[in-house]
Design a protein around this motif. Sequence first.
Motif, PDB file in Angstrom:
ATOM      1  N   ASN A  99       6.595   8.059 -17.349  1.00  0.00           N
ATOM      2  CA  ASN A  99       8.089   8.761 -17.313  1.00  0.00           C
ATOM      3  C   ASN A  99       7.887  10.091 -17.348  1.00  0.00           C
ATOM      4  O   ASN A  99       8.631  10.849 -16.887  1.00  0.00           O
ATOM      5  CB  ASN A  99       8.741   8.032 -18.496  1.00  0.00           C
ATOM      6  N   ALA A 100       6.703  10.661 -18.082  1.00  0.00           N
ATOM      7  CA  ALA A 100       6.500  12.195 -17.942  1.00  0.00           C
ATOM      8  C   ALA A 100       6.453  12.743 -16.738  1.00  0.00           C
ATOM      9  O   ALA A 100       6.528  14.131 -16.471  1.00  0.00           O
ATOM     10  CB  ALA A 100       5.529  12.524 -18.962  1.00  0.00           C
ATOM     11  N   LYS A 101       5.689  12.025 -15.618  1.00  0.00           N
ATOM     12  CA  LYS A 101       5.526  12.183 -14.479  1.00  0.00           C
ATOM     13  C   LYS A 101       6.195  11.815 -13.355  1.00  0.00           C
ATOM     14  O   LYS A 101       6.108  11.967 -12.228  1.00  0.00           O
ATOM     15  CB  LYS A 101       3.919  11.977 -14.309  1.00  0.00           C
ATOM     16  N   ASN A 102       7.381  11.059 -14.068  1.00  0.00           N
ATOM     17  CA  ASN A 102       8.154  10.471 -12.996  1.00  0.00           C
ATOM     18  C   ASN A 102       7.432   9.548 -11.783  1.00  0.00           C
ATOM     19  O   ASN A 102       7.848   9.819 -10.650  1.00  0.00           O
ATOM     20  CB  ASN A 102       8.929  11.491 -12.447  1.00  0.00           C
ATOM     21  N   THR A 103       6.651   8.641 -12.632  1.00  0.00           N
ATOM     22  CA  THR A 103       5.551   8.164 -11.427  1.00  0.00           C
ATOM     23  C   THR A 103       5.489   6.874 -11.655  1.00  0.00           C
ATOM     24  O   THR A 103       5.077   6.645 -12.899  1.00  0.00           O
ATOM     25  CB  THR A 103       4.496   8.815 -11.187  1.00  0.00           C
ATOM     26  N   VAL A 104       5.567   5.759 -10.893  1.00  0.00           N
ATOM     27  CA  VAL A 104       5.017   4.392 -11.043  1.00  0.00           C
ATOM     28  C   VAL A 104       3.692   4.055 -10.193  1.00  0.00           C
ATOM     29  O   VAL A 104       3.778   4.613  -9.044  1.00  0.00           O
ATOM     30  CB  VAL A 104       6.357   3.611 -10.840  1.00  0.00           C
ATOM     31  N   TYR A 105       3.005   3.468 -10.635  1.00  0.00           N
ATOM     32  CA  TYR A 105       1.596   3.010 -10.125  1.00  0.00           C
ATOM     33  C   TYR A 105       1.723   1.548  -9.896  1.00  0.00           C
ATOM     34  O   TYR A 105       2.343   0.796 -10.443  1.00  0.00           O
ATOM     35  CB  TYR A 105       0.578   3.492 -10.918  1.00  0.00           C
ATOM     36  N   LEU A 106       0.588   1.256  -8.853  1.00  0.00           N
ATOM     37  CA  LEU A 106       0.498  -0.284  -8.554  1.00  0.00           C
ATOM     38  C   LEU A 106      -1.053  -0.308  -8.323  1.00  0.00           C
ATOM     39  O   LEU A 106      -1.425   0.108  -7.256  1.00  0.00           O
ATOM     40  CB  LEU A 106       1.162  -0.932  -7.390  1.00  0.00           C
ATOM     41  N   GLN A 107      -1.784  -0.816  -9.353  1.00  0.00           N
ATOM     42  CA  GLN A 107      -3.260  -0.943  -9.095  1.00  0.00           C
ATOM     43  C   GLN A 107      -3.282  -2.084  -8.448  1.00  0.00           C
ATOM     44  O   GLN A 107      -2.888  -3.332  -9.177  1.00  0.00           O
ATOM     45  CB  GLN A 107      -3.892  -0.698 -10.787  1.00  0.00           C
ATOM     46  N   MET A 108      -4.166  -2.123  -7.597  1.00  0.00           N
ATOM     47  CA  MET A 108      -4.362  -3.396  -6.988  1.00  0.00           C
ATOM     48  C   MET A 108      -6.006  -3.768  -6.739  1.00  0.00           C
ATOM     49  O   MET A 108      -6.803  -2.969  -6.057  1.00  0.00           O
ATOM     50  CB  MET A 108      -3.847  -3.357  -5.410  1.00  0.00           C
ATOM     51  N   ASN A 109      -6.413  -4.694  -7.228  1.00  0.00           N
ATOM     52  CA  ASN A 109      -7.867  -5.093  -7.339  1.00  0.00           C
ATOM     53  C   ASN A 109      -8.047  -6.486  -6.593  1.00  0.00           C
ATOM     54  O   ASN A 109      -7.019  -7.159  -6.252  1.00  0.00           O
ATOM     55  CB  ASN A 109      -8.339  -5.308  -8.738  1.00  0.00           C
ATOM     56  N   SER A 110      -9.246  -6.576  -6.394  1.00  0.00           N
ATOM     57  CA  SER A 110      -9.702  -7.945  -5.696  1.00  0.00           C
ATOM     58  C   SER A 110      -8.696  -8.182  -4.401  1.00  0.00           C
ATOM     59  O   SER A 110      -8.218  -9.215  -4.158  1.00  0.00           O
ATOM     60  CB  SER A 110      -9.522  -9.199  -6.550  1.00  0.00           C
ATOM     61  N   LEU A 111      -8.451  -7.167  -3.453  1.00  0.00           N
ATOM     62  CA  LEU A 111      -7.646  -7.355  -2.390  1.00  0.00           C
ATOM     63  C   LEU A 111      -8.039  -8.411  -1.349  1.00  0.00           C
ATOM     64  O   LEU A 111      -9.312  -8.684  -1.188  1.00  0.00           O
ATOM     65  CB  LEU A 111      -7.532  -5.903  -1.807  1.00  0.00           C
ATOM     66  N   LYS A 112      -7.022  -8.895  -0.874  1.00  0.00           N
ATOM     67  CA  LYS A 112      -7.409 -10.036   0.201  1.00  0.00           C
ATOM     68  C   LYS A 112      -6.584  -9.746   1.639  1.00  0.00           C
ATOM     69  O   LYS A 112      -5.706  -8.954   1.520  1.00  0.00           O
ATOM     70  CB  LYS A 112      -6.760 -11.376  -0.289  1.00  0.00           C
ATOM     71  N   PRO A 113      -7.114 -10.177   2.521  1.00  0.00           N
ATOM     72  CA  PRO A 113      -6.486  -9.842   3.831  1.00  0.00           C
ATOM     73  C   PRO A 113      -5.099 -10.067   3.968  1.00  0.00           C
ATOM     74  O   PRO A 113      -4.161  -9.348   4.609  1.00  0.00           O
ATOM     75  CB  PRO A 113      -7.214 -10.766   4.768  1.00  0.00           C
ATOM     76  N   GLU A 114      -4.293 -11.234   3.161  1.00  0.00           N
ATOM     77  CA  GLU A 114      -3.243 -11.428   2.946  1.00  0.00           C
ATOM     78  C   GLU A 114      -2.327 -10.523   2.151  1.00  0.00           C
ATOM     79  O   GLU A 114      -1.050 -10.720   2.187  1.00  0.00           O
ATOM     80  CB  GLU A 114      -3.088 -12.978   2.512  1.00  0.00           C
ATOM     81  N   ASP A 115      -2.853  -9.723   1.658  1.00  0.00           N
ATOM     82  CA  ASP A 115      -2.173  -8.458   0.764  1.00  0.00           C
ATOM     83  C   ASP A 115      -1.845  -7.335   1.824  1.00  0.00           C
ATOM     84  O   ASP A 115      -1.253  -6.381   1.535  1.00  0.00           O
ATOM     85  CB  ASP A 115      -3.207  -7.877  -0.207  1.00  0.00           C
ATOM     86  N   THR A 116      -2.370  -7.645   2.994  1.00  0.00           N
ATOM     87  CA  THR A 116      -1.967  -6.458   4.155  1.00  0.00           C
ATOM     88  C   THR A 116      -0.337  -6.403   4.352  1.00  0.00           C
ATOM     89  O   THR A 116       0.153  -7.473   4.796  1.00  0.00           O
ATOM     90  CB  THR A 116      -2.707  -6.682   5.562  1.00  0.00           C
ATOM     91  N   ALA A 117       0.110  -5.380   4.286  1.00  0.00           N
ATOM     92  CA  ALA A 117       1.557  -5.160   4.450  1.00  0.00           C
ATOM     93  C   ALA A 117       1.996  -3.593   4.262  1.00  0.00           C
ATOM     94  O   ALA A 117       1.140  -2.934   3.846  1.00  0.00           O
ATOM     95  CB  ALA A 117       2.426  -5.966   3.219  1.00  0.00           C
ATOM     96  N   VAL A 118       3.208  -3.122   4.460  1.00  0.00           N
ATOM     97  CA  VAL A 118       3.774  -2.103   3.992  1.00  0.00           C
ATOM     98  C   VAL A 118       4.192  -2.206   2.466  1.00  0.00           C
ATOM     99  O   VAL A 118       4.996  -3.270   2.709  1.00  0.00           O
ATOM    100  CB  VAL A 118       4.896  -1.642   5.025  1.00  0.00           C
ATOM    101  N   TYR A 119       3.818  -1.261   1.757  1.00  0.00           N
ATOM    102  CA  TYR A 119       4.108  -1.460   0.303  1.00  0.00           C
ATOM    103  C   TYR A 119       5.435  -0.351  -0.240  1.00  0.00           C
ATOM    104  O   TYR A 119       5.369   0.677   0.276  1.00  0.00           O
ATOM    105  CB  TYR A 119       3.113  -1.357  -0.666  1.00  0.00           C
ATOM    106  N   PHE A 120       6.385  -0.633  -0.515  1.00  0.00           N
ATOM    107  CA  PHE A 120       7.570  -0.113  -0.886  1.00  0.00           C
ATOM    108  C   PHE A 120       7.751  -0.008  -2.295  1.00  0.00           C
ATOM    109  O   PHE A 120       7.590  -1.051  -3.106  1.00  0.00           O
ATOM    110  CB  PHE A 120       8.778  -0.485  -0.412  1.00  0.00           C
TER     111      PHE A 120
END
Length: 122
Positions: free
Chosen positions: A74-95
């Motif tokens: 909240n101090a940086k006004n930022t949200v994160y998404l750490q994505m590990n063990s990625l799979k081909p089915e994770d392919t997408a536009v992320y919003f």
Amino acid sequence: QVQLVESGGGLVQAGGSLRLSCAASGGTFSKYVMGWFRQAPGKEREFVATINRSNSNTAYANSVKGRFTISRDNAKNTVYLQMNSLKPEDTAVYFCAAGSVVAISHNVYDYWGQGTQVTVSS
């Protein structure tokens, strides 16, 4: 009015990792519940993860549970998404999205970023 800008997408091999960031401006970031959604070609936008205002409660789609982690600074006004063990089915536009209630429905969120492409090769 909140403006959201995602970054961190790219091309990665299956099994790899990426960290997405979403920077917010124009509003009081800590007042908003934040969410990540994704949309693959020809498919509907789907819920990925959400986090409450105080960073104390999260929820994930079953398809990413145990592999993805949502967090916020909240101090940086930022949200994160750490994505590990990625799979081909994770392919997408992320919003990323901002809203007033914790929810998995995209209809509930009020503000959206432009999206960042994540491509996972096999």
